[in-house]
Design a protein around this motif. Structure first.
Motif, PDB file in Angstrom:
ATOM      1  N   ASN A 239       0.806  -1.229   0.000  1.00  0.00           N
ATOM      2  CA  ASN A 239       0.000   0.000   0.000  1.00  0.00           C
ATOM      3  C   ASN A 239       0.837   1.277   0.000  1.00  0.00           C
ATOM      4  OD1 ASN A 239      -2.287  -1.541  -0.073  1.00  0.00           O
ATOM      5  ND2 ASN A 239      -2.908  -1.160   2.039  1.00  0.00           N
ATOM      6  N   PHE A 240       1.914   1.287   0.776  1.00  0.00           N
ATOM      7  CA  PHE A 240       2.765   2.474   0.813  1.00  0.00           C
ATOM      8  C   PHE A 240       3.413   2.701  -0.545  1.00  0.00           C
ATOM      9  CE2 PHE A 240       7.014   4.378   1.423  1.00  0.00           C
ATOM     10  CZ  PHE A 240       6.623   5.611   1.938  1.00  0.00           C
ATOM     11  N   HIS A 241       3.882   1.622  -1.135  1.00  0.00           N
ATOM     12  CA  HIS A 241       4.515   1.692  -2.451  1.00  0.00           C
ATOM     13  C   HIS A 241       3.524   2.204  -3.491  1.00  0.00           C
ATOM     14  CE1 HIS A 241       7.430  -0.501  -5.438  1.00  0.00           C
ATOM     15  NE2 HIS A 241       7.173   0.727  -5.801  1.00  0.00           N
ATOM     16  N   ILE A 242       2.296   1.707  -3.431  1.00  0.00           N
ATOM     17  CA  ILE A 242       1.244   2.150  -4.355  1.00  0.00           C
ATOM     18  C   ILE A 242       1.000   3.649  -4.208  1.00  0.00           C
ATOM     19  CG2 ILE A 242      -1.232   2.008  -4.879  1.00  0.00           C
ATOM     20  CD1 ILE A 242      -1.070  -0.976  -4.097  1.00  0.00           C
ATOM     21  N   PHE A 243       0.889   4.108  -2.962  1.00  0.00           N
ATOM     22  CA  PHE A 243       0.621   5.522  -2.708  1.00  0.00           C
ATOM     23  C   PHE A 243       1.743   6.401  -3.257  1.00  0.00           C
ATOM     24  CE2 PHE A 243       0.926   9.388  -0.177  1.00  0.00           C
ATOM     25  CZ  PHE A 243      -0.379   9.854  -0.206  1.00  0.00           C
ATOM     26  N   VAL A 244       2.972   5.953  -3.048  1.00  0.00           N
ATOM     27  CA  VAL A 244       4.133   6.736  -3.492  1.00  0.00           C
ATOM     28  C   VAL A 244       4.140   6.904  -5.009  1.00  0.00           C
ATOM     29  CG1 VAL A 244       6.647   6.669  -3.750  1.00  0.00           C
ATOM     30  CG2 VAL A 244       5.611   6.224  -1.530  1.00  0.00           C
ATOM     31  N   VAL A 245       3.869   5.818  -5.732  1.00  0.00           N
ATOM     32  CA  VAL A 245       3.871   5.890  -7.194  1.00  0.00           C
ATOM     33  C   VAL A 245       2.745   6.802  -7.685  1.00  0.00           C
ATOM     34  CG1 VAL A 245       3.670   4.587  -9.335  1.00  0.00           C
ATOM     35  CG2 VAL A 245       4.913   3.603  -7.407  1.00  0.00           C
ATOM     36  N   GLY A 246       1.565   6.705  -7.045  1.00  0.00           N
ATOM     37  CA  GLY A 246       0.440   7.556  -7.423  1.00  0.00           C
ATOM     38  C   GLY A 246       0.660   9.018  -7.094  1.00  0.00           C
ATOM     39  N   PHE A 247       1.489   9.252  -6.100  1.00  0.00           N
ATOM     40  CA  PHE A 247       1.780  10.590  -5.613  1.00  0.00           C
ATOM     41  C   PHE A 247       2.636  11.402  -6.598  1.00  0.00           C
ATOM     42  CE2 PHE A 247       5.227  12.723  -3.145  1.00  0.00           C
ATOM     43  CZ  PHE A 247       4.502  13.763  -2.604  1.00  0.00           C
ATOM     44  N   LEU A 248       3.266  10.698  -7.562  1.00  0.00           N
ATOM     45  CA  LEU A 248       4.117  11.379  -8.552  1.00  0.00           C
ATOM     46  C   LEU A 248       3.364  12.469  -9.295  1.00  0.00           C
ATOM     47  CD1 LEU A 248       6.711  11.612 -10.267  1.00  0.00           C
ATOM     48  CD2 LEU A 248       5.809   9.783 -11.719  1.00  0.00           C
ATOM     49  N   MET A 249       2.085  12.247  -9.574  1.00  0.00           N
ATOM     50  CA  MET A 249       1.289  13.228 -10.308  1.00  0.00           C
ATOM     51  C   MET A 249       1.350  14.601  -9.659  1.00  0.00           C
ATOM     52  SD  MET A 249      -2.831  13.549 -10.692  1.00  0.00           S
ATOM     53  CE  MET A 249      -2.867  14.434  -9.118  1.00  0.00           C
ATOM     54  N   SER A 250       1.183  14.628  -8.347  1.00  0.00           N
ATOM     55  CA  SER A 250       1.152  15.903  -7.630  1.00  0.00           C
ATOM     56  C   SER A 250       2.512  16.585  -7.634  1.00  0.00           C
ATOM     57  CB  SER A 250       0.687  15.673  -6.180  1.00  0.00           C
ATOM     58  OG  SER A 250      -0.603  15.116  -6.155  1.00  0.00           O
ATOM     59  N   GLN A 251       3.568  15.810  -7.379  1.00  0.00           N
ATOM     60  CA  GLN A 251       4.892  16.415  -7.316  1.00  0.00           C
ATOM     61  C   GLN A 251       5.359  16.881  -8.683  1.00  0.00           C
ATOM     62  OE1 GLN A 251       6.647  16.690  -4.007  1.00  0.00           O
ATOM     63  NE2 GLN A 251       7.130  18.343  -5.418  1.00  0.00           N
ATOM     64  N   TYR A 252       5.000  16.134  -9.727  1.00  0.00           N
ATOM     65  CA  TYR A 252       5.348  16.539 -11.090  1.00  0.00           C
ATOM     66  C   TYR A 252       4.670  17.859 -11.448  1.00  0.00           C
ATOM     67  CZ  TYR A 252       5.199  16.684 -16.219  1.00  0.00           C
ATOM     68  OH  TYR A 252       5.283  17.092 -17.523  1.00  0.00           O
ATOM     69  N   THR A 253       3.416  17.999 -11.041  1.00  0.00           N
ATOM     70  CA  THR A 253       2.661  19.210 -11.366  1.00  0.00           C
ATOM     71  C   THR A 253       3.273  20.439 -10.710  1.00  0.00           C
ATOM     72  OG1 THR A 253       0.617  17.932 -11.572  1.00  0.00           O
ATOM     73  CG2 THR A 253       0.391  20.307 -11.251  1.00  0.00           C
ATOM     74  N   LEU A 254       3.642  20.305  -9.450  1.00  0.00           N
ATOM     75  CA  LEU A 254       4.136  21.455  -8.689  1.00  0.00           C
ATOM     76  C   LEU A 254       5.637  21.644  -8.889  1.00  0.00           C
ATOM     77  CD1 LEU A 254       2.048  20.862  -5.436  1.00  0.00           C
ATOM     78  CD2 LEU A 254       1.657  22.603  -7.203  1.00  0.00           C
ATOM     79  N   THR A 255       6.009  21.961 -10.098  1.00  0.00           N
ATOM     80  CA  THR A 255       7.404  22.235 -10.415  1.00  0.00           C
ATOM     81  C   THR A 255       7.464  23.326 -11.482  1.00  0.00           C
ATOM     82  OG1 THR A 255       9.515  21.183 -10.973  1.00  0.00           O
ATOM     83  CG2 THR A 255       7.601  20.534 -12.264  1.00  0.00           C
ATOM     84  N   GLY A 256       8.630  23.911 -11.658  1.00  0.00           N
ATOM     85  CA  GLY A 256       8.798  24.950 -12.673  1.00  0.00           C
ATOM     86  C   GLY A 256       8.736  26.373 -12.148  1.00  0.00           C
ATOM     87  N   PHE A 257       8.562  26.524 -10.841  1.00  0.00           N
ATOM     88  CA  PHE A 257       8.416  27.875 -10.279  1.00  0.00           C
ATOM     89  C   PHE A 257       9.733  28.633 -10.208  1.00  0.00           C
ATOM     90  CE2 PHE A 257       8.117  24.457  -7.154  1.00  0.00           C
ATOM     91  CZ  PHE A 257       9.252  24.650  -6.376  1.00  0.00           C
ATOM     92  N   ASP A 258      10.844  27.972 -10.541  1.00  0.00           N
ATOM     93  CA  ASP A 258      12.116  28.692 -10.612  1.00  0.00           C
ATOM     94  C   ASP A 258      12.114  29.705 -11.752  1.00  0.00           C
ATOM     95  OD1 ASP A 258      12.075  26.249 -12.210  1.00  0.00           O
ATOM     96  OD2 ASP A 258      14.116  26.744 -12.802  1.00  0.00           O
ATOM     97  N   ALA A 259      11.105  29.621 -12.621  1.00  0.00           N
ATOM     98  CA  ALA A 259      11.002  30.584 -13.729  1.00  0.00           C
ATOM     99  C   ALA A 259      10.963  32.020 -13.221  1.00  0.00           C
ATOM    100  CB  ALA A 259       9.750  30.289 -14.559  1.00  0.00           C
ATOM    101  N   SER A 260      10.331  32.236 -12.088  1.00  0.00           N
ATOM    102  CA  SER A 260      10.262  33.599 -11.532  1.00  0.00           C
ATOM    103  C   SER A 260      11.651  34.140 -11.238  1.00  0.00           C
ATOM    104  CB  SER A 260       9.417  33.599 -10.240  1.00  0.00           C
ATOM    105  OG  SER A 260       8.047  33.466 -10.545  1.00  0.00           O
ATOM    106  N   ALA A 261      12.563  33.243 -10.830  1.00  0.00           N
ATOM    107  CA  ALA A 261      13.943  33.670 -10.578  1.00  0.00           C
ATOM    108  C   ALA A 261      14.653  33.981 -11.885  1.00  0.00           C
ATOM    109  CB  ALA A 261      14.688  32.575  -9.811  1.00  0.00           C
TER     110      ALA A 261
END
Length: 518
Positions: A239-261
């Motif tokens: 179950n933990f392994h399943i959750f971690v793999v599914g969690f990739l969607m969220s972490q992938y989405t929340l990236t790229g904000f270094d553009a402001s810098a």
């Protein structure tokens, strides 16, 4: 967070504070400083683009854990991403340059380690950005493929599915459009960035309300907040392994904000507005992203059907959700196809902003002589645009998609650098700030006060954790086709960067080079 006056900051209104600070850091003002705080925010917000990240990786989320991984994984990723963003914003306030992360590492690691710290951070950052642009524009090409399939009758109605060669052609055409747009003056990019931000916000609210309202069958609140899908068909049963793999969607989405810098040399009062761009883009993305996730997940009633490659959308979950919502109520899925068009426009804007950030990073890195043929990529045209850097970024992003013609597994392994590679680049200057520069760091107008070190350590530890978690197997048994190539891709990049340093770059690269007298 604390707002203070920056050392030597001009207050008479004659010289912009960001311009003044850039001069203090030893750089000429070469790019046109025309972006407001809203425009700076809009570029990062458009790159984060919840419509892009959530839509393209929603299959991964519902396959591994389903609603529980998607809903709660979003809050976990959001909390720690805000820690990373806050630490980056604090450093950005002190060093508002287009070089961003690699410049910060050089300054924070100290004179002995500065060249190596700058080298490794810069290459992880720039390759991660190229991979990010590749991922975004290729995802748009794939979505266009699905839109064409549904518009011509769907997989079960004799619809046309574009070949992988046509998808690559779509990808190339999209990149050409993005390069052309990014060749325009920064005032145009400012306007388009604000349009993109508005489109993302309005699009999210329209879709999160429209789809569950149109759907004739919706999930219960209990299902949305408590259903944990373990039937992933990939042999992952922990179950933990399943959750971690599914969690990739969220972490992938929340990236790229270094553009402001990277846009700070074109942003007014960048020592305060750059950090505000980082923080606000993350915060607003968290809010609207949760709304989008919630609205779409309420329309999920049959996970195996959505993932079935024999459905009308060929297994593209969100496309099938949209299409079936309208087809079940009105007998036709045209409305769902139009909704996919809304998402496609959002992804297009995301890719446009990715190229903007890529080109500024390429411009800054070449200004300091870190890239082959640096003098070419550093050139500015009469519109004050780093035009060669724009086209180089687009060319590399096209080349990075070519492995998809041979193996989608190889392509996915390369694109994995867009998540883990970028976060490693985010973490390095933060690590130097809380260790080597803990006592010497001079905060800018925007800072975290006494909590800066604590928040920094939380950010660094989180990046270390996700770097390990996202390297875990995603299918069993592990074969050449199912192997998670993330550690191979990121490890390969690390070996290349360090090797180039040991055998060559350490003899000539000295880190950021000032181009005016200090």
């Amino acid at each position: 967070m604390v707002i203070t006056s920056h050392v030597n900051r001009k207050e008479n209104g004659v010289l912009d504070s960001g311009h003044s600070r850039l001069n203090e850091l030893g750089y000429k003002q070469e790019l046109k400083r025309d972006l407001s705080v809203l425009s700076n925010f809009a570029i990062s917000f458009s790159i984060i683009s919840v419509l892009t990240g959530v839509t393209t990786l929603y299959n991964n989320g519902i396959r591994f854990g389903g609603p529980v991984s998607i809903v709660y994984g979003w809050f976990i990723a959001a909390s720690f991403t805000m820690s990373v963003g806050s630490s980056m914003a604090e450093i950005c306030s002190s060093y508002p340059t287009s070089g961003g992360l690699y410049y910060w590492s050089a300054k924070l690691a100290g004179p002995n380690w500065a060249p190596f710290a700058s080298w490794i951070t810069g290459w992880f950052n720039i390759v991660g950005q190229w991979a990010g642009t590749t991922s975004v524009d290729f995802s748009l090409a794939q979505l266009i493929q699905v839109i064409i399939l549904l518009s011509t009758g769907g997989k079960n109605g004799g619809g046309y599915k574009a070949s992988k060669y046509l998808v690559i052609a779509f990808h190339g055409g999209i990149l050409l459009l993005h390069a052309s747009i990014n060749s325009l003056p920064v005032s145009w990019l400012s306007f388009l960035g604000q349009v993109a931000a508005a489109w993302n916000i309005v699009g999210v609210f329209v879709l999160m309300i429209l789809i569950p309202c149109v759907a004739t069958e919706t999930a219960s609140a209990k299902s949305v907040f408590t259903h944990f899908n373990t039937d992933n068909g990939e042999g992952v049963d922990n179950n933990f392994h399943i959750f971690v793999v599914g969690f990739l969607m969220s972490q992938y989405t929340l990236t790229g904000f270094d553009a402001s810098a990277h846009m700070t040399e074109e942003t007014k009062n960048a020592d305060t507005n750059g950090p505000k761009g980082i923080i606000s883009s993350i915060g607003i993305s968290i809010i609207v992203g949760f709304g989008y996730i919630l609205g779409i997940t309420f329309a999920v009633t049959n996970i195996p059907f959505l993932l079935d490659e024999n459905n009308d959308a060929g297994g593209y979950a969100i496309a099938e959700i949209f299409y079936q919502a309208f087809k079940s109520r009105y007998g036709r899925g045209v409305g769902g196809i139009i909704c996919l068009g809304v998402v496609a426009v959002s992804i297009f804007f995301c890719g446009m902003s990715c190229v903007t950030a890529n080109s500024r990073m390429t411009y800054a890195f070449s200004r300091d002589g870190a890239m082959p043929f640096s003098s070419v990529w550093h050139k500015i045209n009469k519109r004050e645009v780093p035009i060669n850097a724009v086209w180089l970024s687009v060319f590399i992003s096209f080349c990075m998609a070519l492995p998809s013609l041979g193996s989608i597994v190889a392509f996915n392994s390369m694109v994995s650098i867009a998540t883990i590679g970028l976060y490693i680049a985010y973490a390095l200057p933060i690590l130097f700030r809380v260790t080597l520069a803990r006592k010497s760091f001079v905060p800018g107008p925007f800072n975290l006060g006494r909590y800066g070190v604590l928040v920094g350590w939380i950010a660094v530890i989180w990046v270390a954790i996700i770097s390990v978690l996202f390297s875990l197997p995603v299918a069993f048994p592990v074969t050449i086709e199912t192997l998670n190539y993330t550690p191979v891709a990121v490890g390969g990049l690390f070996i290349l960067v360090v090797s180039s340093w040991v055998f060559k770059a350490r003899y000539w690269f000295r880190g950021p080079i000032t181009n005016i007298d200090a």
